[in-house]
Design an enzyme around this catalytic site. Structure first.
Site, PDB file in Angstrom:
ATOM      1  N   ARG A   1       8.563   5.805 -10.408  1.00 34.60           N
ATOM      2  CA  ARG A   1       9.708   4.694  -9.930  1.00 34.60           C
ATOM      3  C   ARG A   1       9.198   3.817  -9.041  1.00 34.60           C
ATOM      4  O   ARG A   1       9.849   2.683  -8.789  1.00 34.60           O
ATOM      5  CB  ARG A   1      10.727   5.731  -9.078  1.00 34.60           C
ATOM      6  CG  ARG A   1      10.310   6.492  -8.004  1.00 34.60           C
ATOM      7  CD  ARG A   1      11.381   7.352  -7.542  1.00 34.60           C
ATOM      8  NE  ARG A   1      11.319   8.483  -8.636  1.00 34.60           N
ATOM      9  CZ  ARG A   1      12.690   9.105  -8.752  1.00 34.60           C
ATOM     10  NH1 ARG A   1      13.697   8.944  -8.097  1.00 34.60           N
ATOM     11  NH2 ARG A   1      12.595  10.120  -9.864  1.00 34.60           N
ATOM     12  N   THR A   2       8.299   3.944  -7.892  1.00 35.65           N
ATOM     13  CA  THR A   2       7.884   2.845  -7.307  1.00 35.65           C
ATOM     14  C   THR A   2       7.178   1.753  -8.207  1.00 35.65           C
ATOM     15  O   THR A   2       7.369   0.576  -7.957  1.00 35.65           O
ATOM     16  CB  THR A   2       6.828   3.550  -6.284  1.00 35.65           C
ATOM     17  OG1 THR A   2       7.324   4.456  -5.376  1.00 35.65           O
ATOM     18  CG2 THR A   2       6.207   2.500  -5.514  1.00 35.65           C
TER      19      THR A   2
ATOM     20  N   LYS B   1     -14.507   6.073  -3.852  1.00 32.33           N
ATOM     21  CA  LYS B   1     -15.077   5.117  -4.537  1.00 32.33           C
ATOM     22  C   LYS B   1     -14.862   3.477  -3.992  1.00 32.33           C
ATOM     23  O   LYS B   1     -14.078   2.560  -4.887  1.00 32.33           O
ATOM     24  CB  LYS B   1     -14.686   4.973  -6.140  1.00 32.33           C
ATOM     25  CG  LYS B   1     -15.189   6.304  -6.907  1.00 32.33           C
ATOM     26  CD  LYS B   1     -15.025   6.308  -8.433  1.00 32.33           C
ATOM     27  CE  LYS B   1     -15.689   7.327  -9.091  1.00 32.33           C
ATOM     28  NZ  LYS B   1     -15.339   7.710 -10.417  1.00 32.33           N
TER      29      LYS B   1
ATOM     30  N   HIS C   1       3.777   4.402   3.505  1.00 31.49           N
ATOM     31  CA  HIS C   1       4.596   4.057   2.232  1.00 31.49           C
ATOM     32  C   HIS C   1       5.846   3.368   2.635  1.00 31.49           C
ATOM     33  O   HIS C   1       6.786   3.621   2.700  1.00 31.49           O
ATOM     34  CB  HIS C   1       5.160   5.476   1.493  1.00 31.49           C
ATOM     35  CG  HIS C   1       5.704   5.111   0.133  1.00 31.49           C
ATOM     36  ND1 HIS C   1       5.812   3.754  -0.377  1.00 31.49           N
ATOM     37  CD2 HIS C   1       5.994   5.755  -1.082  1.00 31.49           C
ATOM     38  CE1 HIS C   1       6.244   3.725  -1.314  1.00 31.49           C
ATOM     39  NE2 HIS C   1       6.542   4.958  -1.786  1.00 31.49           N
TER      40      HIS C   1
END
Lengths: 320, 186
Positions: free
Chosen positions: A68-69, A96, A146
């Protein structure tokens, strides 16, 4: 003239990245919400597009699964007439760093204008922002932040309640591992809401107090006094870990059902960042009930992400 | 016209006072009343900011002249500008308030000053994204020349001589600035 308009007239947005709500001022948060207000009607027009980002390229650089994001960011970029590139990269390890920067520099070399990044490593977007010149938008970094989710949550609260200042907002669930909770706490407290974080002791550490919130391990105790309840999703991978009670126990203690709703304020606003585990943190009756703003949150997410993409791009173009 | 020397700067400032302003506004309303197409719904749409306030004033005058305005709206063109890149963080988006279907309407598009034509270009793009009007007619209080695009007003309240095109022209309104007047500055 309304206070909202007055603020809009004197304020000038200058940030070319949106990395988190921790570093934003109250005025900056309000400016994003006010800008998002003006984008809500674009989705209702016969042509659901404005040309503000025409000729710009937005890259969705997602190192973690998201439906959804990612879709919301893609659609937001399209509605601004930007071209959107989807870049999926699953990494087996969060260490990484070099690969991440190389990837971003390669994408930058192709001439993109905004990078939207989701990564399991907290701080990955901040690191990228130091390494590349293009605007970076954080779509979730580990358990850190977020920001667009919190912005759309606050937008939804303001839309329905008419204000944020003075409201009591409970965030319920796995607070310790939740970037949604963290961003919401930063944002809501800056806008004057009182935040109570609720969950089992293993998932709601007392160190959260430093963020200016109240802590409770008993949902029933706070139920009667709150105006908004944000039910976090139970992360299935944590259920098997020893910090998590059994699903049945969690639902019994912290799940929202019709019986609990009957003891809450009549106009308690129920929110959830999705996707819902029906029957675990929320019963279907509550999720689909009159107090639920869950689908409104999704709709508002589009306007909020349009506002963010528009603002960071404008600040970047203006600084060149 | 009254001429005034501004204090200190030595710049020539010319002012059209409220009487001259109102005569220009009336002139504009007369032109619209005489030649606007009848038989279709008429919508008056002002461009933010000041065009919206002027549109309100014009609607009142047109009503006195028995022209029925079916819809009123406000257009914000920020997202359609061609100079967003140059404005840095300065451009602020405000809401477009057009809560009716513009399809098949005659739209009277209102702005205070017509200069390069770029604002009107953006407004036309914004309008056609909302639907397909029967026609769009452009009404401006002041036409000051200096066009950079092939755009022409249908109704003009006050046309400045072309020699004035290097001046700064500002329309002040009772509602937003406390007084109706038009200021020209070198």
């Amino acid at each position: 003239m309304s206070a909202r308009k007055k603020l809009a007239e004197k304020f000038s947005w200058t940030r070319k990245h949106l990395l988190g709500l921790e570093e934003l001022s109250r005025e900056e948060i309000l400016h994003i919400l006010n800008t998002a207000d003006t984008f809500t009607d674009v989705s209702t027009r016969s042509i659901k597009k404005v040309p503000a980002l025409r000729g710009r390229v937005v890259v969705n650089l997602f190192f973690e699964d998201s439906t959804r994001t990612r879709t919301s960011f893609s659609l937001a970029a399209s509605r601004l007439s930007a071209d959107v590139i989807e870049f999926s990269a699953k990494v087996s390890s969060i260490s990484k760093g070099e690969t991440l920067v190389d990837t971003a520099r390669n994408i930058e070399a192709m001439g993109v204008d905004v990078i939207v990044i989701r990564h399991s490593a907290p701080g990955a977007p901040h690191y990228l922002a130091r390494c590349v010149d293009v605007p970076i938008v954080n779509a979730g970094d580990g358990a850190h932040e977020h920001p667009t989710q919190a912005l759309l949550d606050m937008f939804t609260i303001r839309q329905i309640k008419g204000r944020i200042d003075g409201l009591k907002v409970a965030i319920v669930g796995d607070i310790a591992h939740s970037r949604v909770a963290r961003s919401n706490i930063w944002g809501l407290t800056k806008l004057g809401a009182k935040v109570i974080v609720v969950g089992p002791t293993t998932l709601v550490p007392s160190s959260m107090k430093a963020m200016g919130v109240e802590i409770s391990h008993n949902l029933d105790e706070v139920l009667g006094e709150i105006d908004v309840i944000n039910m976090l999703r139970v992360q299935r991978e944590r259920i098997t870990s020893n910090v998590f009670p059994s699903v049945e126990e969690y639902t019994r203690l912290f799940g929202l059902n019709a019986e609990r709703m009957a003891r809450a304020k009549k106009d308690l606003l129920v929110m959830h960042p999705g996707p819902i585990n029906r029957g675990i943190e929320l019963t279907s009756e509550v999720a689909d009930g009159a107090n639920s703003a869950i689908l409104k949150q999704v709709t508002n997410g589009l306007a909020v992400r349009m506002a963010v993409l528009f603002l960071v791009n404008q600040a970047h173009q203006g600084s060149n | 016209m009254k001429d005034e020397k501004s204090v200190g700067g030595g710049l020539m400032t010319e002012i059209y006072d409220s009487e001259q302003f109102l005569s220009a506004l009336n002139n504009l309303a007369d032109q619209i009343a005489q030649s606007i197409e009848k038989g279709q719904p008429i919508a008056i749409v002002g461009i933010r900011s000041r065009g919206d306030v002027l549109a309100d004033r014009l609607a009142g005058l047109l009503k006195e002249k028995n022209i029925k305005i079916d819809h009123k709206g406000i257009l914000d063109i920020t997202l359609y500008r061609d100079d967003l890149d140059q404005k840095g963080g300065q451009a602020r988006v405000q809401a477009t308030e057009i809560n009716f279907d513009i399809t098949d309407c005659i739209i009277i598009l209102v702005d205070d000053v017509l200069f390069t034509g770029r604002t009107v270009r953006a407004a036309l793009d914004a309008l056609v994204d909302l639907g397909r009007p029967r026609a769009i007619r452009l009404a401006v209080l002041v036409d000051r020349g200096g066009r950079e695009l092939p755009i022409h007003a249908d109704f003009v309240g006050l046309k400045l001589p072309s020699g004035e095109s290097n001046k700064h022209v500002q329309v002040m309104l009772k509602e937003t600035d406390g007084e109706d007047k038009i200021i020209l500055q070198d």
